[in-house]
Design a protein around this motif. Structure first.
Motif, PDB file in Angstrom:
ATOM      1  N   ARG A 139      43.973  31.807  33.462  1.00  0.00           N
ATOM      2  CA  ARG A 139      45.229  32.335  34.002  1.00  0.00           C
ATOM      3  C   ARG A 139      45.681  33.630  33.339  1.00  0.00           C
ATOM      4  NH1 ARG A 139      47.838  28.321  37.039  1.00  0.00           N
ATOM      5  NH2 ARG A 139      46.784  26.302  36.935  1.00  0.00           N
ATOM      6  N   SER A 140      45.061  33.983  32.204  1.00  0.00           N
ATOM      7  CA  SER A 140      45.455  35.224  31.526  1.00  0.00           C
ATOM      8  C   SER A 140      44.729  36.440  32.074  1.00  0.00           C
ATOM      9  CB  SER A 140      45.177  35.097  30.025  1.00  0.00           C
ATOM     10  OG  SER A 140      43.778  34.923  29.778  1.00  0.00           O
ATOM     11  N   GLY A 141      43.801  36.242  33.002  1.00  0.00           N
ATOM     12  CA  GLY A 141      43.096  37.370  33.591  1.00  0.00           C
ATOM     13  C   GLY A 141      44.018  38.230  34.433  1.00  0.00           C
ATOM     14  N   MET A 142      43.686  39.504  34.552  1.00  0.00           N
ATOM     15  CA  MET A 142      44.530  40.429  35.305  1.00  0.00           C
ATOM     16  C   MET A 142      44.514  40.123  36.797  1.00  0.00           C
ATOM     17  SD  MET A 142      43.503  43.923  33.271  1.00  0.00           S
ATOM     18  CE  MET A 142      44.573  44.944  34.283  1.00  0.00           C
ATOM     19  N   LEU A 143      43.493  39.433  37.282  1.00  0.00           N
ATOM     20  CA  LEU A 143      43.461  39.024  38.681  1.00  0.00           C
ATOM     21  C   LEU A 143      44.134  37.670  38.873  1.00  0.00           C
ATOM     22  CD1 LEU A 143      42.452  39.304  41.626  1.00  0.00           C
ATOM     23  CD2 LEU A 143      40.297  38.278  40.874  1.00  0.00           C
ATOM     24  N   ASN A 144      43.820  36.730  37.981  1.00  0.00           N
ATOM     25  CA  ASN A 144      44.348  35.376  38.145  1.00  0.00           C
ATOM     26  C   ASN A 144      45.813  35.247  37.762  1.00  0.00           C
ATOM     27  OD1 ASN A 144      42.106  33.990  39.199  1.00  0.00           O
ATOM     28  ND2 ASN A 144      41.143  33.986  37.188  1.00  0.00           N
ATOM     29  N   GLY A 145      46.302  36.133  36.900  1.00  0.00           N
ATOM     30  CA  GLY A 145      47.712  36.078  36.520  1.00  0.00           C
ATOM     31  C   GLY A 145      48.632  36.167  37.727  1.00  0.00           C
ATOM     32  N   PRO A 146      48.543  37.242  38.532  1.00  0.00           N
ATOM     33  CA  PRO A 146      49.387  37.328  39.738  1.00  0.00           C
ATOM     34  C   PRO A 146      49.078  36.231  40.758  1.00  0.00           C
ATOM     35  CG  PRO A 146      48.530  39.487  39.136  1.00  0.00           C
ATOM     36  CD  PRO A 146      47.818  38.500  38.283  1.00  0.00           C
ATOM     37  N   LEU A 147      47.786  35.855  40.883  1.00  0.00           N
ATOM     38  CA  LEU A 147      47.441  34.826  41.865  1.00  0.00           C
ATOM     39  C   LEU A 147      48.095  33.490  41.534  1.00  0.00           C
ATOM     40  CD1 LEU A 147      43.645  35.481  42.582  1.00  0.00           C
ATOM     41  CD2 LEU A 147      45.591  35.950  44.071  1.00  0.00           C
ATOM     42  N   THR A 148      48.012  33.096  40.262  1.00  0.00           N
ATOM     43  CA  THR A 148      48.618  31.821  39.877  1.00  0.00           C
ATOM     44  C   THR A 148      50.143  31.885  39.957  1.00  0.00           C
ATOM     45  OG1 THR A 148      48.467  32.529  37.556  1.00  0.00           O
ATOM     46  CG2 THR A 148      46.693  31.133  38.407  1.00  0.00           C
ATOM     47  N   ALA A 149      50.700  33.062  39.690  1.00  0.00           N
ATOM     48  CA  ALA A 149      52.150  33.207  39.810  1.00  0.00           C
ATOM     49  C   ALA A 149      52.617  33.029  41.255  1.00  0.00           C
ATOM     50  CB  ALA A 149      52.582  34.571  39.284  1.00  0.00           C
ATOM     51  N   LEU A 150      51.735  33.352  42.195  1.00  0.00           N
ATOM     52  CA  LEU A 150      52.062  33.186  43.609  1.00  0.00           C
ATOM     53  C   LEU A 150      51.685  31.811  44.139  1.00  0.00           C
ATOM     54  CD1 LEU A 150      50.898  36.679  44.954  1.00  0.00           C
ATOM     55  CD2 LEU A 150      53.247  35.895  44.590  1.00  0.00           C
ATOM     56  N   GLY A 151      51.145  30.970  43.270  1.00  0.00           N
ATOM     57  CA  GLY A 151      50.818  29.611  43.666  1.00  0.00           C
ATOM     58  C   GLY A 151      49.387  29.375  44.085  1.00  0.00           C
ATOM     59  N   PHE A 152      48.517  30.394  43.916  1.00  0.00           N
ATOM     60  CA  PHE A 152      47.114  30.228  44.288  1.00  0.00           C
ATOM     61  C   PHE A 152      46.316  29.673  43.106  1.00  0.00           C
ATOM     62  CE2 PHE A 152      48.651  33.576  47.114  1.00  0.00           C
ATOM     63  CZ  PHE A 152      48.199  33.111  48.347  1.00  0.00           C
ATOM     64  N   GLU A 153      45.188  29.068  43.423  1.00  0.00           N
ATOM     65  CA  GLU A 153      44.292  28.583  42.385  1.00  0.00           C
ATOM     66  C   GLU A 153      43.552  29.763  41.745  1.00  0.00           C
ATOM     67  OE1 GLU A 153      43.780  25.586  41.110  1.00  0.00           O
ATOM     68  OE2 GLU A 153      45.424  24.804  42.334  1.00  0.00           O
ATOM     69  N   PRO A 154      43.322  29.721  40.430  1.00  0.00           N
ATOM     70  CA  PRO A 154      42.588  30.817  39.783  1.00  0.00           C
ATOM     71  C   PRO A 154      41.148  30.899  40.273  1.00  0.00           C
ATOM     72  CG  PRO A 154      42.908  28.994  38.255  1.00  0.00           C
ATOM     73  CD  PRO A 154      43.724  28.678  39.465  1.00  0.00           C
ATOM     74  N   VAL A 155      40.642  32.111  40.341  1.00  0.00           N
ATOM     75  CA  VAL A 155      39.247  32.341  40.733  1.00  0.00           C
ATOM     76  C   VAL A 155      38.506  32.915  39.535  1.00  0.00           C
ATOM     77  CG1 VAL A 155      39.804  32.687  43.154  1.00  0.00           C
ATOM     78  CG2 VAL A 155      39.797  34.654  41.610  1.00  0.00           C
ATOM     79  N   GLY A 156      37.207  32.675  39.497  1.00  0.00           N
ATOM     80  CA  GLY A 156      36.410  33.166  38.366  1.00  0.00           C
ATOM     81  C   GLY A 156      35.011  33.541  38.790  1.00  0.00           C
ATOM     82  N   PRO A 157      34.822  34.699  39.437  1.00  0.00           N
ATOM     83  CA  PRO A 157      33.474  35.068  39.899  1.00  0.00           C
ATOM     84  C   PRO A 157      32.466  35.199  38.765  1.00  0.00           C
ATOM     85  CG  PRO A 157      35.008  36.912  40.108  1.00  0.00           C
ATOM     86  CD  PRO A 157      35.826  35.708  39.811  1.00  0.00           C
ATOM     87  N   LEU A 158      32.908  35.618  37.574  1.00  0.00           N
ATOM     88  CA  LEU A 158      31.972  35.758  36.463  1.00  0.00           C
ATOM     89  C   LEU A 158      31.545  34.418  35.891  1.00  0.00           C
ATOM     90  CD1 LEU A 158      33.481  38.815  34.561  1.00  0.00           C
ATOM     91  CD2 LEU A 158      31.558  38.765  36.152  1.00  0.00           C
ATOM     92  N   ALA A 159      32.255  33.361  36.227  1.00  0.00           N
ATOM     93  CA  ALA A 159      31.897  32.025  35.745  1.00  0.00           C
ATOM     94  C   ALA A 159      31.106  31.232  36.773  1.00  0.00           C
ATOM     95  CB  ALA A 159      33.157  31.246  35.361  1.00  0.00           C
TER      96      ALA A 159
END
Length: 304
Positions: A139-159
């Motif tokens: 959730r600390s990622g620059m992409l996942n931070g805003p996504l989780t704040a909007l209620g979306f599940e975090p994504v992790g393409p590098l994982a």
């Protein structure tokens, strides 16, 4: 007179040719010699093993997988980068028929070129670190931070093993496309305006004008870009090593040949085996460059 000229040229070239021989050709020859041995970096007298290292590569699943990743990048990075760069360059410079005098077809074209070129100013390692932070799976990622704040599940393409290499591909294209936008824009502007005007009189407009006039006259520039991008796709190292988990992971899903060369040499101290990988990589890059140059060879077009 000719003898003095030859002496002058020979004297002028003596220093660069000597430096190239000592610092480029000589290390390549040494790498080939080491590839025929079992040198591990610590044994003073390496044992000659012939082609054993090369035969071993044929059964090395990790290296073959890395080679497959490089070939995939080779197939995708040049066309994607050049295609996007040509599109943006055409949009910025116009079709050349609307009375342009070297300026762009859109307001602020110079500013857009600077924006496109900006990634080239950044070091490759810095670009890799930047996107590693953007694409972090937590959730600390620059992409996942805003996504989780909007209620979306975090994504992790590098994982994700199925997505990590595509994330690397995106970064390679993003980092390179700006340079070729500027390069192709300069090449388009250098085309004589009279050619565009004559084509416009004959009824050529828009995409047809680009395909029939602009693109054929950019052939040499596109050829050079294709060679450079292909070599870069085969030699890619820093983005994979810095950006991905486990320096080529997860589960070797993003590893490339250059990463395996480094890993075998400096992690496992298998310098002879690593040099064999390097020789294969050198042969692939050289063969690719020669093949592209021969397949796209034609008589040079000169503007008078």
């Amino acid at each position: 007179m000719n003898q003095h000229r030859r002496r002058f040229v020979a004297g002028f070239l003596a220093v660069p040719v000597t430096l190239y021989t000592v610092y480029v050709l000589s290390p390549c020859a040494q790498a080939l010699v080491i590839a025929l041995t079992d040198w591990r970096g610590v044994n003073a007298v390496p044992r000659f093993v012939g082609a054993d290292n090369f035969r071993r590569l044929l059964g090395d699943e990790v290296f073959l997988r890395a080679a497959g990743h490089n070939l995939l990048l080779l197939a995708l990075v040049p066309p994607l980068t050049i295609g996007l760069a040509l599109l943006f360059a055409w949009l910025l410079t116009g079709d050349g028929a609307a009375g342009r005098t070297g300026g762009g077809a859109v307001r602020g074209a110079g500013f857009y070129r600077v924006v496109f070129f900006f990634p080239q100013v950044l070091a490759v390692v810095l670009v890799a670190v930047l996107f590693r932070q953007i694409l972090r799976p937590d959730r600390s990622g620059m992409l996942n931070g805003p996504l989780t704040a909007l209620g979306f599940e975090p994504v992790g393409p590098l994982a994700e093993t199925r997505l990590a290499l595509w994330a690397v591909l995106f970064v390679l294209v993003w980092q390179a496309v700006g340079f070729y936008v500027v390069l192709f824009s300069a090449a388009i502007v250098s085309i004589p305006r009279e050619l565009f005007e004559a084509a416009a009189i004959d009824g050529a407009r828009g995409g047809r004008l680009f395909l029939r006039i602009t693109l054929p006259l950019l052939r040499d520039t596109v050829q050079a870009g294709w060679v450079y991008l292909g070599v870069a796709a085969l030699d890619v190292f820093a983005v994979v090593w810095v950006m991905t988990a486990e320096q080529g992971g997860p589960d070797h899903s993003t590893t490339v040949m250059a990463a395996e060369v480094y890993r075998n040499a400096f992690h496992y101290s298998r310098f002879g085996y690593a040099c064999a990988m390097g020789v294969v990589l050198f042969a692939l890059t050289t063969g690719f460059a020669v093949l592209v140059l021969r397949l796209t060879r034609r008589e040079r077009i000169e503007f008078r």
